[in-house]
Design a protein around this motif. Structure first.
Motif, PDB file in Angstrom:
ATOM      1  N   LEU A  78      26.163  31.160  45.528  1.00  9.36           N
ATOM      2  CA  LEU A  78      25.999  32.090  46.647  1.00  9.36           C
ATOM      3  C   LEU A  78      24.986  33.173  46.301  1.00  9.36           C
ATOM      4  O   LEU A  78      24.128  33.521  47.124  1.00  9.36           O
ATOM      5  N   SER A  81      21.457  31.717  46.655  1.00  4.09           N
ATOM      6  CA  SER A  81      21.105  31.348  48.029  1.00  4.09           C
ATOM      7  C   SER A  81      21.020  32.567  48.931  1.00  4.09           C
ATOM      8  O   SER A  81      20.128  32.669  49.771  1.00  4.09           O
ATOM      9  N   ALA A  82      21.964  33.493  48.771  1.00  6.50           N
ATOM     10  CA  ALA A  82      21.937  34.702  49.597  1.00  6.50           C
ATOM     11  C   ALA A  82      20.707  35.541  49.258  1.00  6.50           C
ATOM     12  O   ALA A  82      20.093  36.144  50.148  1.00  6.50           O
ATOM     13  N   GLY A  85      18.058  34.050  51.143  1.00  2.00           N
ATOM     14  CA  GLY A  85      18.198  34.432  52.555  1.00  2.00           C
ATOM     15  C   GLY A  85      17.656  35.824  52.818  1.00  2.00           C
ATOM     16  O   GLY A  85      17.068  36.091  53.874  1.00  2.00           O
ATOM     17  N   MET A  86      17.830  36.731  51.864  1.00  3.97           N
ATOM     18  CA  MET A  86      17.310  38.087  52.037  1.00  3.97           C
ATOM     19  C   MET A  86      15.818  38.155  51.764  1.00  3.97           C
ATOM     20  O   MET A  86      15.080  38.863  52.445  1.00  3.97           O
ATOM     21  N   ARG A  88      13.568  35.932  52.322  1.00  5.24           N
ATOM     22  CA  ARG A  88      12.747  35.405  53.412  1.00  5.24           C
ATOM     23  C   ARG A  88      12.677  36.381  54.580  1.00  5.24           C
ATOM     24  O   ARG A  88      11.851  36.222  55.475  1.00  5.24           O
ATOM     25  N   GLU A  89      13.534  37.389  54.567  1.00 12.04           N
ATOM     26  CA  GLU A  89      13.478  38.418  55.611  1.00 12.04           C
ATOM     27  C   GLU A  89      12.716  39.654  55.149  1.00 12.04           C
ATOM     28  O   GLU A  89      12.767  40.701  55.790  1.00 12.04           O
ATOM     29  N   PHE A  91      12.986  41.248  52.061  1.00 17.57           N
ATOM     30  CA  PHE A  91      13.553  42.034  50.964  1.00 17.57           C
ATOM     31  C   PHE A  91      13.091  41.468  49.621  1.00 17.57           C
ATOM     32  O   PHE A  91      12.619  40.335  49.536  1.00 17.57           O
ATOM     33  N   PHE A 109      20.459  25.537  43.476  1.00 20.67           N
ATOM     34  CA  PHE A 109      20.278  26.561  44.509  1.00 20.67           C
ATOM     35  C   PHE A 109      19.007  27.361  44.248  1.00 20.67           C
ATOM     36  O   PHE A 109      18.281  27.712  45.174  1.00 20.67           O
ATOM     37  N   ALA A 113      16.435  26.631  47.239  1.00 26.97           N
ATOM     38  CA  ALA A 113      16.383  27.764  48.171  1.00 26.97           C
ATOM     39  C   ALA A 113      15.340  28.796  47.763  1.00 26.97           C
ATOM     40  O   ALA A 113      14.828  29.526  48.608  1.00 26.97           O
ATOM     41  N   GLU A 117      10.566  27.187  48.059  1.00 31.66           N
ATOM     42  CA  GLU A 117       9.990  28.038  49.101  1.00 31.66           C
ATOM     43  C   GLU A 117       9.128  29.155  48.524  1.00 31.66           C
ATOM     44  O   GLU A 117       8.572  29.952  49.281  1.00 31.66           O
TER      45      GLU A 117
ATOM     46  N   HIS B 142      24.094  23.985  50.977  1.00 29.82           N
ATOM     47  CA  HIS B 142      23.066  25.019  50.828  1.00 29.82           C
ATOM     48  C   HIS B 142      22.947  25.953  52.027  1.00 29.82           C
ATOM     49  O   HIS B 142      22.565  27.109  51.881  1.00 29.82           O
ATOM     50  N   PRO B 145      25.452  29.457  52.319  1.00 28.78           N
ATOM     51  CA  PRO B 145      25.155  30.605  51.442  1.00 28.78           C
ATOM     52  C   PRO B 145      23.811  31.264  51.742  1.00 28.78           C
ATOM     53  O   PRO B 145      23.687  32.484  51.606  1.00 28.78           O
ATOM     54  N   ILE B 146      22.817  30.498  52.179  1.00 26.99           N
ATOM     55  CA  ILE B 146      21.544  31.129  52.575  1.00 26.99           C
ATOM     56  C   ILE B 146      21.774  32.008  53.802  1.00 26.99           C
ATOM     57  O   ILE B 146      21.283  33.136  53.886  1.00 26.99           O
ATOM     58  N   GLY B 149      22.987  35.420  53.230  1.00 26.93           N
ATOM     59  CA  GLY B 149      21.886  36.333  52.909  1.00 26.93           C
ATOM     60  C   GLY B 149      21.139  36.763  54.162  1.00 26.93           C
ATOM     61  O   GLY B 149      20.779  37.939  54.310  1.00 26.93           O
ATOM     62  N   SER B 150      20.909  35.833  55.089  1.00 27.10           N
ATOM     63  CA  SER B 150      20.225  36.180  56.340  1.00 27.10           C
ATOM     64  C   SER B 150      21.029  37.215  57.117  1.00 27.10           C
ATOM     65  O   SER B 150      20.481  38.184  57.643  1.00 27.10           O
ATOM     66  N   ALA B 153      20.818  40.534  55.546  1.00 25.40           N
ATOM     67  CA  ALA B 153      19.476  41.095  55.794  1.00 25.40           C
ATOM     68  C   ALA B 153      19.380  41.667  57.203  1.00 25.40           C
ATOM     69  O   ALA B 153      18.846  42.761  57.410  1.00 25.40           O
ATOM     70  N   GLU B 179      32.275  29.613  48.469  1.00 25.71           N
ATOM     71  CA  GLU B 179      31.759  30.891  47.943  1.00 25.71           C
ATOM     72  C   GLU B 179      31.201  31.712  49.114  1.00 25.71           C
ATOM     73  O   GLU B 179      31.449  32.907  49.240  1.00 25.71           O
TER      74      GLU B 179
END
Lengths: 333, 294
Positions: A78, A81-82, A85-86, A88-89, A91, A109, A113, A117, B142, B145-146, B149-150, B153, B179
């Motif tokens: 997590l 991956s999180a 996710g941040m 790509r925005e 951060f 991951f 992820a 990318e 996958h 969990p991504i 984060g989005s 954000a 998770e």
């Protein structure tokens, strides 16, 4: 009672043992302070961890910027991956855990992820190589071998507090993902005595010498400098090339130094003899047609013992004394 | 396969038509679009000689409703900052995603003919090289969990866009999902919606015979999610549920969409071998006839 019992009993080191030698100058939590300082002017920086903020010095950042600190719990998949996710925005996440967990547990991951990318996630990991006495569960003796084959990933292995302080803004400015091996806590300060500053992707000749060239990264650069000083008593002149960026390698600097005739070339690294800086340099030299006498000082291809860190460094050849003995043996061969 | 080409409309026309239609007429248009999507999936897989048609057909109605009737996005600006973020976590169903995205106007319909061709960007698993694809997926577990984060954000940035993830049910056996589920529940990521394509079949067998998922809704509730269940082929129900706007500070939303693998071709429905089997020309003709008649 024999005299033996009067000696202090060696115990298995704390999870994170200090690498500082007796009386050595140190700075506290250089990563945490450098990140907090940088974050004052970089609002996009966020800190994320999998329940290891204190043990990766991220707590300094968390105290300075609580609203930009994300505790993801014990969940490394997590975490990575999180962070993607941040990132790509817009951060700029600094994600911390131990090197074993990032490399062994979250690999897929990070690969899919973050690296594919080419996202600017900065993965900063404690306990690289043999920096804990806790045994194979926490000793990341294979992290470089695991990560070097990942496309897009830049790999950094700083030597001391000064190097870490220089690396933090440099890796923040790098547009892609970075894996940084972290020394934390009271981190030795060594490189301020040299004309040196961290530059991403660049190796630096810290001292010159006619007999041996040691190519080193991370804490082994520190050890190599001590070895070089000690061997002057034996009239052995040792040059030290510090390679804080493992990938991409500074090919030109390495080839320039290794091509100088008449020197034994030794790569010293806090990592398995397989897949780390040593094999990277060997491959580079072979392909460039540069063929010095070449040796590696690295951890053996085995799961290492638990114990007290100084004795482990002796046992596995990373201590100054063990390196000196190994170098002399190499020179006599 | 001329019947497919005859029914094609210009890229992007569907979204505009549906948006302009009266609410009562939208479900009918989406049903028609979903038929079109299934035809395009068949054509792509038939040409490629590879794909995952069973899972494509189980998720086709969900993706059609999302991309044509729910998500705020602009296919002419795939990186529009205010767009909703939608990740297909069951990446092996890329043919369904591509068919829906082409229908929505992200790229030319003709490009679907390059599905899985050597060096083509429409690979067997989605990749961000394709405009509008939000994450590289393929290894399972996958997407969620991504998306955590989005969603974090979006909260920090004070943005109004939402995060959606479509998951397979079999992939819930991957620990990374849990998770992420735990963290999303803990943080109350109310702008995050996970839609589970609950077709009850995974690659080799039934989920319940492989590694039991039930009681699935209770699991998500226990992780702090608001759970809804519906028929994943009931387009009006999907539209109504997914268009609802839960409070951004409330619990994340889990939609368990009960579906049938291979839905749309009776000889494929609920049959595990259609996970990865490629239909013959005769089977494609048979399936097309059923889709036309549906």
């Amino acid at each position: 009672m024999s005299q033996e019992t009067a000696k202090p009993r060696l115990t298995t080191s704390a999870m994170i043992a200090s690498l500082a030698a007796e009386g050595q100058r140190t700075r506290p939590a250089p990563f945490g302070h450098a990140l907090a300082a940088l974050a004052r002017t970089r609002p996009e920086i966020v800190g994320m961890t999998a329940d290891l903020s204190k043990y990766t010095d991220l707590h300094i950042f968390a105290e300075a910027f609580p609203e930009r600190f994300y505790q993801m719990g014990m969940a490394e998949q997590l975490l990575m991956s999180a962070a993607a996710g941040m990132a790509r925005e817009g951060f700029l996440p600094f994600a911390t855990t131990y090197a074993v967990f990032a490399s062994r547990r979250a690999y897929d991951f990070i690969c899919m992820a973050i690296a594919e990318e080419n996202l600017p996630v900065k993965i900063v990991c404690g306990l690289p190589g043999l920096t804990t006495g806790y045994g194979p569960s926490h000793q990341a003796t294979d992290d470089l071998a695991i990560f070097r084959a990942m496309p897009n990933l830049t790999i950094v292995d700083p030597c001391d507090a000064l190097d870490i302080e220089g690396a933090v803004p440099a890796i923040a400015d790098h547009p892609g993902p970075v894996y940084m091996r972290l020394l934390r806590g009271q981190v030795p300060l060594v490189l301020d005595e040299y004309d040196y500053r961290f530059t991403l992707g660049r190796a630096a000749l810290l001292r010159d010498g006619a007999d041996v060239l040691i190519i080193a990264s991370g804490l082994m650069t520190m050890r190599a400098l001590d070895v070089a000083t000690a061997l002057r008593a034996d009239r052995i002149e040792v040059a030290v090339l510090h390679v804080p960026t493992i990938k991409p390698l500074d090919r030109a600097a390495i080839l320039h130094e290794a091509a100088r005739a008449g020197r034994l070339v030794v790569v010293a690294e806090n990592h398995s003899v397989i897949g780390g800086l040593g094999e990277a340099v060997a491959s580079l030299l072979m392909q460039a047609g540069v063929f010095p006498v070449f040796r590696q000082i690295a951890l053996p291809d085995e799961f290492l013992a638990a114990g007290a860190l100084p004795t482990l460094h002796d046992r596995y050849g990373l201590s100054v004394a063990a390196m000196q003995a190994t170098l002399k043996r190499f020179l006599s061969q | 396969m001329p019947s497919i080409l005859q029914s094609e409309q210009p890229a992007g026309a569907w979204r505009a038509r549906i948006a302009a239609a009266a609410p009562a007429a939208q479900a009918g248009l989406l049903r028609e679009a979903a038929r079109e999507v299934r035809r395009r999936i068949l054509r792509a897989i038939g040409r490629a000689g590879a794909g995952h048609v069973g899972g494509d057909f189980s998720v086709a109605d969900i993706l059609t409703v999302l991309f044509l009737g729910v998500l705020r996005l602009d296919p002419s600006q795939p990186h529009w900052p205010e767009r909703d973020r939608m990740i297909l976590s069951k990446g092996h169903c890329s043919a369904a995603l591509y068919a829906v995205m082409a229908t929505a106007g992200f790229f030319d319909l003709a490009e679907l003919d390059s599905f899985m061709a050597p060096l083509a960007r429409l690979n067997g698993h989605p990749n961000r090289k394709i405009p509008g694809v939000e994450a590289n997926t393929g290894p399972l577990g996958h997407g969620l969990p991504i998306a955590v984060g989005s969603a974090i954000a979006a909260r920090i940035a004070g943005a109004s866009w939402r995060s959606f993830v479509v998951l397979g049910d079999g992939e819930l056996q991957e620990g990374s999902n849990w998770e992420a589920a735990m963290a999303a529940g803990h943080r109350g990521l109310g702008t995050l919606t996970a839609i589970i394509d609950r077709n009850r079949l995974q690659q080799g067998a039934r989920t319940e015979d492989t590694n039991r998922l039930e009681p699935l809704a209770d699991k998500w509730r226990a992780f702090g999610w608001a759970v809804s269940e519906l028929d994943g082929h009931d387009i009006p129900a999907l539209l109504a549920l997914l268009r609802a706007e839960p409070p951004p500070e409330g619990p994340p939303r889990c939609v368990i969409a009960h579906t049938k693998k291979g839905r749309g071709a009776s000889f494929m429905e609920d049959r595990v071998e259609w996970h990865h089997k490629v239909p013959s020309a005769e089977q494609i003709a048979l399936a097309l006839a059923e889709i036309d008649a549906a």
